[in-house]
Design an enzyme around this catalytic site. Structure first.
Site, PDB file in Angstrom:
ATOM      1  N   HIS A 103     -87.266-105.643  35.838  1.00 57.73           N
ATOM      2  CA  HIS A 103     -87.567-104.239  35.548  1.00 57.73           C
ATOM      3  C   HIS A 103     -86.655-103.316  36.344  1.00 57.73           C
ATOM      4  O   HIS A 103     -85.978-103.741  37.288  1.00 57.73           O
ATOM      5  CB  HIS A 103     -89.042-103.926  35.843  1.00 57.73           C
ATOM      6  CG  HIS A 103     -89.380-103.853  37.302  1.00 57.73           C
ATOM      7  ND1 HIS A 103     -90.292-102.954  37.819  1.00 57.73           N
ATOM      8  CD2 HIS A 103     -88.937-104.571  38.379  1.00 57.73           C
ATOM      9  CE1 HIS A 103     -90.409-103.127  39.124  1.00 57.73           C
ATOM     10  NE2 HIS A 103     -89.606-104.092  39.492  1.00 57.73           N
ATOM     11  N   CYS A 129     -87.029 -97.559  33.300  1.00 61.44           N
ATOM     12  CA  CYS A 129     -87.807 -98.761  32.973  1.00 61.44           C
ATOM     13  C   CYS A 129     -87.846 -99.061  31.474  1.00 61.44           C
ATOM     14  O   CYS A 129     -87.557-100.176  31.036  1.00 61.44           O
ATOM     15  CB  CYS A 129     -89.219 -98.654  33.551  1.00 61.44           C
ATOM     16  SG  CYS A 129     -90.280 -97.381  32.818  1.00 61.44           S
ATOM     17  N   HIS A 165     -95.123 -97.253  33.302  1.00 56.75           N
ATOM     18  CA  HIS A 165     -94.076 -98.184  33.719  1.00 56.75           C
ATOM     19  C   HIS A 165     -94.138 -99.442  32.855  1.00 56.75           C
ATOM     20  O   HIS A 165     -95.195 -99.807  32.349  1.00 56.75           O
ATOM     21  CB  HIS A 165     -94.229 -98.556  35.192  1.00 56.75           C
ATOM     22  CG  HIS A 165     -93.056 -99.307  35.743  1.00 56.75           C
ATOM     23  ND1 HIS A 165     -91.791 -98.759  35.837  1.00 56.75           N
ATOM     24  CD2 HIS A 165     -92.941-100.585  36.207  1.00 56.75           C
ATOM     25  CE1 HIS A 165     -90.952 -99.647  36.358  1.00 56.75           C
ATOM     26  NE2 HIS A 165     -91.620-100.774  36.579  1.00 56.75           N
TER      27      HIS A 165
END
Length: 353
Positions: free
Chosen positions: A327, A267, A315
């Protein structure tokens, strides 16, 4: 903005308006669920399986960011050790030159010394010449004193460089162990998740994916229903447009923990590389992106900004407009578009504030 990016964002706007944005896997971090149970004659409770997978992949993501932080730290420490090694080599060369000069000065003093200055004056045929020589001698003594001082300082510098290098090696070794621990944790969490999924029949896996999409859709719908999107009208900067163009061009590439491209990403690897491609370096990990970049209110965010998720900032996704992010979700998934509110938002940061 590229034609591809414009097309992607237009498509996202359409599906958001229709209320059918159902991106990839849910990435929530629930409280620790009970192990999946199986009723008599029935398959496992897929809701429990989903909750267990969410937790495992969240823990893997957190360990991945710990690994990334240790890796970034190790790179900096290695660079510092290299620079210290260069300083030590330069210091040793300088010390050798100073020692050679000191030796030459000592030999010169030995050749001209040994007779007291008063005796040299009495024995000299030309007192004026002697006095000129005495002046030069005093200059030489001052130079010798300066040379000794420089020798001492150089030796002290070398000792400091050596101590700093030793300390750097100790930190590097500690970082290596830290990376190893994080790597072990990542692999164990992913292995546990894969083992859990492997027990499911094909139809159960398909149903599980539907449940993941439904959970994400439910959270995205609640976020959109709050009316937040009507207040978000920010236009991206030129660098933000470049970052969005880079990130969306990676759609379809697999998530791999610790990866920063070009074939795969995690990520924060995706977001950091997207901004690097836009000519603006940002921290490597989602935690450091949250800690060091400027915080922006959700209503003020614009394409290119980063949305940080979960209380532990484990994240990150890049906002691309129209209530959506791009993402790298988690192992087993590819870089994709998702609803910006489909996960628990911690906050928004702006790399080029």
């Amino acid at each position: 903005m590229s034609k591809r990016t414009t097309t992607v964002m237009a498509a996202v706007a359409l599906v958001c308006a229709m209320g059918i944005l159902t991106p990839g896997a849910s990435y929530a971090a629930p409280a620790k669920p009970e192990p999946p149970t199986t009723a008599a004659g029935k398959g496992p409770d897929l809701e429990q399986v989903r909750a267990q997978l969410d937790l495992l992949y969240h823990d893997a993501a957190l360990a991945t960011e710990e690994y990334n932080a240790a890796e970034e730290k190790a790179q900096k420490q290695s660079a510092q050790i290299v620079e210290l090694a260069k300083d030590i080599v330069k210091g040793q060369q300088k010390l050798e030159r100073l020692k050679a000069r000191a030796g030459a000065a000592a030999r010169q003093q030995y050749r001209s010394g040994g007779i007291p200055a008063e005796a040299q004056l009495v024995l000299s045929d030309d007192p004026t010449q002697f006095l000129d020589g005495a002046s030069r001698l005093r200059q030489g003594q001052r130079a010798t004193k300066g040379l000794i001082g420089e020798l001492t300082r150089t030796q002290e510098d070398l000792q400091t460089y050596a101590q700093d290098a030793a300390s750097g090696w100790e930190k590097l070794e500690a970082g290596r162990k830290e990376k190893a621990r994080a790597k072990k944790k990542i692999k164990s969490k992913i292995a546990a998740a894969e083992k859990l999924e492997s027990r499911l029949e094909k139809k159960e896996r398909e149903r599980l994916k539907e449940l993941e999409q439904q959970a994400e859709y439910k959270q995205q719908t609640a976020w959109l229903s709050s009316g937040v999107l009507k207040d978000i009208h920010g236009k991206s900067s030129s660098r933000g447009q470049e970052a969005v163009a880079f990130a969306t061009a990676q759609i379809g590439k697999p998530y791999v923990w610790g990866a920063v491209g070009p074939g795969s990403y995690d990520c924060s690897g995706l977001t950091s590389q997207a901004w690097a491609a836009a000519g603006h370096a940002i921290p490597r990990t989602s935690q450091e992106q949250w800690r060091r970049l400027k915080h922006i209110a959700v209503k003020d965010m614009r394409p290119g900004d980063l949305i940080i998720y979960f209380d532990d900032a484990s994240h990150v996704g890049m906002y691309i407009g129209d209530g959506a992010i791009v993402h790298a979700p988690r192992p087993g998934r590819n870089v994709t578009i998702a609803g910006a509110g489909s996960m628990s938002i911690l906050g928004v940061v702006r790399p080029d504030a």
